[in-house]
Write a protein that holds these residues in place. Structure first.
Motif, PDB file in Angstrom:
ATOM      1  N   THR A   1      -3.838   9.945  -0.123  1.00  0.00           N
ATOM      2  CA  THR A   1      -4.286   9.278  -1.342  1.00  0.00           C
ATOM      3  C   THR A   1      -3.375   9.579  -2.527  1.00  0.00           C
ATOM      4  O   THR A   1      -2.987   8.685  -3.274  1.00  0.00           O
ATOM      5  CB  THR A   1      -5.718   9.722  -1.675  1.00  0.00           C
ATOM      6  N   ARG A   2      -3.002  10.878  -2.657  1.00  0.00           N
ATOM      7  CA  ARG A   2      -2.199  11.260  -3.817  1.00  0.00           C
ATOM      8  C   ARG A   2      -0.863  10.505  -3.821  1.00  0.00           C
ATOM      9  O   ARG A   2      -0.422  10.008  -4.848  1.00  0.00           O
ATOM     10  CB  ARG A   2      -1.969  12.770  -3.800  1.00  0.00           C
ATOM     11  N   ASP A   3      -0.248  10.411  -2.636  1.00  0.00           N
ATOM     12  CA  ASP A   3       1.058   9.752  -2.559  1.00  0.00           C
ATOM     13  C   ASP A   3       0.951   8.250  -2.799  1.00  0.00           C
ATOM     14  O   ASP A   3       1.772   7.662  -3.488  1.00  0.00           O
ATOM     15  CB  ASP A   3       1.690  10.010  -1.198  1.00  0.00           C
ATOM     16  N   VAL A   4      -0.067   7.640  -2.208  1.00  0.00           N
ATOM     17  CA  VAL A   4      -0.199   6.191  -2.387  1.00  0.00           C
ATOM     18  C   VAL A   4      -0.484   5.871  -3.850  1.00  0.00           C
ATOM     19  O   VAL A   4       0.059   4.917  -4.416  1.00  0.00           O
ATOM     20  CB  VAL A   4      -1.318   5.624  -1.481  1.00  0.00           C
ATOM     21  N   LEU A   5      -1.301   6.698  -4.490  1.00  0.00           N
ATOM     22  CA  LEU A   5      -1.656   6.433  -5.881  1.00  0.00           C
ATOM     23  C   LEU A   5      -0.500   6.734  -6.845  1.00  0.00           C
ATOM     24  O   LEU A   5      -0.261   5.983  -7.788  1.00  0.00           O
ATOM     25  CB  LEU A   5      -2.891   7.258  -6.282  1.00  0.00           C
ATOM     26  N   SER A   6       0.203   7.844  -6.569  1.00  0.00           N
ATOM     27  CA  SER A   6       1.242   8.218  -7.539  1.00  0.00           C
ATOM     28  C   SER A   6       2.565   7.508  -7.260  1.00  0.00           C
ATOM     29  O   SER A   6       3.288   7.177  -8.186  1.00  0.00           O
ATOM     30  CB  SER A   6       1.438   9.734  -7.543  1.00  0.00           C
ATOM     31  N   SER A   7       2.877   7.295  -5.984  1.00  0.00           N
ATOM     32  CA  SER A   7       4.125   6.584  -5.725  1.00  0.00           C
ATOM     33  C   SER A   7       3.923   5.505  -4.666  1.00  0.00           C
ATOM     34  O   SER A   7       4.336   5.654  -3.529  1.00  0.00           O
ATOM     35  CB  SER A   7       5.211   7.566  -5.279  1.00  0.00           C
ATOM     36  N   PRO A   8       3.236   4.431  -5.065  1.00  0.00           N
ATOM     37  CA  PRO A   8       3.037   3.331  -4.129  1.00  0.00           C
ATOM     38  C   PRO A   8       4.367   2.673  -3.795  1.00  0.00           C
ATOM     39  O   PRO A   8       5.247   2.602  -4.650  1.00  0.00           O
ATOM     40  CB  PRO A   8       2.114   2.381  -4.886  1.00  0.00           C
ATOM     41  N   ARG A   9       4.536   2.201  -2.536  1.00  0.00           N
ATOM     42  CA  ARG A   9       5.809   1.609  -2.133  1.00  0.00           C
ATOM     43  C   ARG A   9       5.716   0.093  -1.972  1.00  0.00           C
ATOM     44  O   ARG A   9       6.599  -0.637  -2.377  1.00  0.00           O
ATOM     45  CB  ARG A   9       6.299   2.204  -0.800  1.00  0.00           C
ATOM     46  N   HIS A  10       4.643  -0.348  -1.337  1.00  0.00           N
ATOM     47  CA  HIS A  10       4.518  -1.788  -1.077  1.00  0.00           C
ATOM     48  C   HIS A  10       4.306  -2.520  -2.405  1.00  0.00           C
ATOM     49  O   HIS A  10       3.502  -2.079  -3.236  1.00  0.00           O
ATOM     50  CB  HIS A  10       3.323  -2.028  -0.148  1.00  0.00           C
ATOM     51  N   PRO A  11       5.013  -3.614  -2.637  1.00  0.00           N
ATOM     52  CA  PRO A  11       4.857  -4.328  -3.916  1.00  0.00           C
ATOM     53  C   PRO A  11       3.396  -4.671  -4.220  1.00  0.00           C
ATOM     54  O   PRO A  11       2.987  -4.672  -5.379  1.00  0.00           O
ATOM     55  CB  PRO A  11       5.688  -5.598  -3.711  1.00  0.00           C
ATOM     56  N   TYR A  12       2.598  -4.941  -3.177  1.00  0.00           N
ATOM     57  CA  TYR A  12       1.187  -5.250  -3.425  1.00  0.00           C
ATOM     58  C   TYR A  12       0.453  -4.012  -3.930  1.00  0.00           C
ATOM     59  O   TYR A  12      -0.313  -4.086  -4.901  1.00  0.00           O
ATOM     60  CB  TYR A  12       0.515  -5.770  -2.151  1.00  0.00           C
ATOM     61  N   THR A  13       0.704  -2.863  -3.299  1.00  0.00           N
ATOM     62  CA  THR A  13       0.058  -1.625  -3.755  1.00  0.00           C
ATOM     63  C   THR A  13       0.481  -1.306  -5.181  1.00  0.00           C
ATOM     64  O   THR A  13      -0.335  -0.887  -6.014  1.00  0.00           O
ATOM     65  CB  THR A  13       0.438  -0.449  -2.831  1.00  0.00           C
ATOM     66  N   ILE A  14       1.769  -1.520  -5.461  1.00  0.00           N
ATOM     67  CA  ILE A  14       2.271  -1.270  -6.829  1.00  0.00           C
ATOM     68  C   ILE A  14       1.517  -2.138  -7.824  1.00  0.00           C
ATOM     69  O   ILE A  14       1.034  -1.670  -8.855  1.00  0.00           O
ATOM     70  CB  ILE A  14       3.792  -1.554  -6.902  1.00  0.00           C
ATOM     71  N   GLY A  15       1.351  -3.423  -7.458  1.00  0.00           N
ATOM     72  CA  GLY A  15       0.625  -4.342  -8.332  1.00  0.00           C
ATOM     73  C   GLY A  15      -0.829  -3.925  -8.483  1.00  0.00           C
ATOM     74  O   GLY A  15      -1.400  -3.973  -9.580  1.00  0.00           O
ATOM     75  N   LEU A  16      -1.409  -3.466  -7.401  1.00  0.00           N
ATOM     76  CA  LEU A  16      -2.812  -3.036  -7.412  1.00  0.00           C
ATOM     77  C   LEU A  16      -2.992  -1.856  -8.358  1.00  0.00           C
ATOM     78  O   LEU A  16      -3.928  -1.810  -9.157  1.00  0.00           O
ATOM     79  CB  LEU A  16      -3.206  -2.639  -5.975  1.00  0.00           C
TER      80      LEU A  16
END
Lengths: 335, 328
Positions: free
Chosen positions: A241-256
């Motif tokens: 969770t920490r990694d996805v939230l702090s450094s999202p990689r997928h453009p969709y996750t970044i947008g989210l």
């Protein structure tokens, strides 16, 4: 204690044959949940989150069915079991909590009877013993005066209390896995935190694995160990969770992430992702996100990206294909 | 709860007063009762004397109150046709109608609920589809046609069952009942089926649609997610939730089974109050007609009252004032 994940899904496909072609609300989704782990599953409405949950417990509405992949519960394959065997797993080994506690309970039946019924369906205990356990279960979820409230009807409880009853029901037979489908969406904000804390505590104490379906990034940040991001039935990104939230990689996750307000963030306006998630009838070829993606290039509109490890996350995006870009960190520089 | 019951009983009495007024008005507006009572040779003095003696000169409201007072005593006057007190005549006919209505009501509810559940659970099955299609006949054919058809099939051609009358009766506590004897029971089958068929199809279709509705609800999904078996879900959870609207309609239908037994009783010459009423109409026997009207009104009102009270038994949410709600 076994080291096998409690839940292990790989390449799960759910299809709905309709008159105008076959729909795929879940397309090659795979993830594991370990003992005591809470996996958050996020995505927009219609991204296939709930359908995934329904598929795991074998409760997909007709005419939908699982047409590919496999689901294992503590190593045992369960997607091929007969309906009767699957029924015995539901409630016993996999508990479920639904979104709306107001409608999850039978309004004409005392809550105690509903718990006793569940316990006696799965465990060979007497009526008396089942009732004793039901009172204990209600006490455990924090219902005051449980031994008298057990004879109340659902309408005599508030929303938060009802969701506690629902959690008690889901945990009644001590399942290995809980699938919580938006368990706090219908509740007051103040009650949401209580319910999440309760769910977390109970599952940690028992080592129960949790699949937490939600679209609330706050709940994800606060409660989950890992998070899976679904888009149009496909897994876009998964990781701690920490990694996805702090450094999202997928453009969709970044947008989210950019469209979620953060208490520390200084931006006046939240950014939004242009466009909308495609209809299941018209998923574009290649990456389903490509029409909305600002970084889409060559292969995105023709080839389906597969999950690849990037940092501690796994991402399904062509931007991270070394052979194509020559630089695994290109996206990060662009971001 | 108590306040509710008292309020409902008050409403029921109001309805009965209105019905009573209509049946009282029949005396006033349908022909001249003195004409019937006095005969050809009566003088005007006789007429005036009788008018005074019967209280027909009193103001209408006074007469209405007197009528109500007599009706409460069970005194509905004397039948013009048979010359006996109307109360007695109706009472002697009532058991026949009630037992016929009870049997057909039982058949309608029993098979209506069973078929309704079956067609809801096996929605796409061949048998369920067949039942649904056949039920259209029950809904659309008029009662007398069904009666005549059944007589043609089972009485005339097959000769299995009698086509008219009530057969022998047996006496229980002074009440003559046909259902207790073999010949009486055989005589009851055709009229009971005729009378109940429409109600049965109606109840069946209602149970089916309510059941389908309930089976889609969240708590049924949750019950499945708890691993309950089909039987527990269908009968333990779904059925009870379908019953509230079903009871409303069924209650009204039971009232109409008694009220509309007229047609069936005529077709099968069943000696109940329906047949009595038809004969009374032919002979302009106003006291009988008026008492019948009151009786049917009273039956409807009573059944409605019972239905309202049954809601409380089935749905605990209506008893909100009895137990306190909880906080967070």
């Amino acid at each position: 204690m076994s080291t096998l994940p409690v839940l292990s899904i790989s390449d799960l496909i759910v299809e709905f044959p309709t008159r105008r072609g076959v729909l795929r609300p879940v397309d090659r989704v795979g993830f594991d949940i370990a003992r005591g782990e809470i996996l958050g599953v996020v995505g927009e409405s219609g991204a296939g989150k709930s359908m995934c949950g329904s598929a795991i417990v074998g409760l997909i509405d007709r005419p939908g069915r699982i047409t590919g992949g496999e689901i294992r519960l503590s190593g045992e394959r369960i997607d091929t079991l007969s309906q009767e065997k699957m029924r015995r797993i539901r409630g016993k080994r996999i508990g479920m909590v639904f979104q709306d506690p107001l409608t999850s309970l039978n309004p004409l039946m005392r809550v105690g009877d509903q718990i006793v019924e569940t316990i006696r369906t799965h465990l060979p205990v007497s009526e008396h013993e089942a009732r004793r356990r039901a009172v204990a279960a209600l006490e455990e979820v924090g219902i005051p005066a449980a031994s008298t409230r057990i004879d109340s009807y659902p309408h005599q409880f508030s929303g938060g209390m009802r969701q506690r009853v629902v959690i008690a029901l889901a945990l009644a037979a001590e399942p290995e896995l809980i699938i919580a489908d938006e368990p706090t969406t219908a509740l007051d904000v103040s009650v949401q935190a209580q319910i999440m804390a309760l769910l977390k505590r109970l599952c940690r104490d028992r080592g129960t694995a949790v699949m937490l379906i939600t679209h609330d990034m706050g709940v994800i940040a606060e409660s989950t160990d890992r998070v899976a991001v679904l888009y149009a039935g496909r897994l876009a990104e998964i990781g701690p969770t920490r990694d996805v939230l702090s450094s999202p990689r997928h453009p969709y996750t970044i947008g989210l992430m950019a469209s979620t307000p953060s208490p520390t963030g200084g931006a006046d306006r939240l950014s939004q992702i242009p466009g909308a998630m495609p209809n299941l009838r018209a998923i574009p070829p290649g990456c389903a996100f490509n029409p909305r993606c600002t970084k889409a290039f060559g292969p995105c509109t023709s080839e389906l990206p597969v999950l690849k490890p990037v940092g501690r996350n796994e991402v399904a995006c062509w931007l991270f294909d070394d052979a194509l870009t020559g630089n695994p960190n290109k996206a990060e520089e662009n971001a | 709860m108590l306040a509710f019951i008292i309020r409902r009983i008050g409403q029921a009495l109001l309805v009965l007063l209105a019905v009573g007024f209509v049946s009282f008005a029949m005396f006033k507006f349908m022909g001249d009762p003195l004409e019937n009572l006095l005969g050809q040779e009566a003088t005007l003095a006789d007429r005036a004397e009788l008018e005074e003696r019967l209280g027909l000169n009193d103001p209408i409201p006074v007469q209405y109150m007197q009528y109500l007072a007599r009706a409460m005593d069970g005194n509905f006057g004397v039948s013009y046709r048979v010359g006996l007190p109307v109360g007695e005549v109706i009472l002697s006919r009532l058991p026949a109608t009630l037992e016929l209505a009870a049997l057909s009501g039982f058949l309608a509810i029993f098979f209506g609920i069973i078929f309704g559940i079956y067609t809801a659970i096996r929605r796409d099955g061949f048998i369920a589809q067949t039942i649904m299609t056949t039920s259209l006949i029950g809904v659309s054919l008029p009662t007398f046609l069904i009666g005549v058809f059944l007589i043609w099939a089972f009485a005339v051609n097959l000769g299995w069952l009698p086509s008219f009358g009530r057969g022998q009766t047996a006496s229980v506590f002074g009440v003559e009942l046909a259902i207790l004897t073999w010949s009486g029971f055989k005589s009851m089958i055709l009229p009971a089926v005729t009378l109940g068929l429409y109600q049965m199809t109606l109840i069946m279709r209602l149970v089916r649609s309510e059941m389908l509705e309930v089976l889609r609800s969240d708590y049924i999904r949750f019950a499945r997610a708890r691993g309950l078996g089909d039987r527990a879900i269908h009968f333990g959870h779904a059925l009870k939730n379908t019953l509230v609207p079903v009871i409303t309609i069924t209650g009204l239908q039971l009232g109409s089974i008694i009220a509309f037994a007229i047609i069936t009783e005529t077709v099968f010459q069943w000696p109940g109050v329906g047949l009595l009423f038809i004969n009374a109409v032919n002979f302009v026997d106003i006291p009988v007609m008026s008492a019948y009207l009151l009786l049917v009104g009273a039956i409807f009102v009573t059944i409605n009252l019972i239905v309202d009270l049954l809601y409380f038994v089935i749905d605990p949410r209506l008893q909100a004032d009895r137990a306190g709600g909880g906080g967070h």
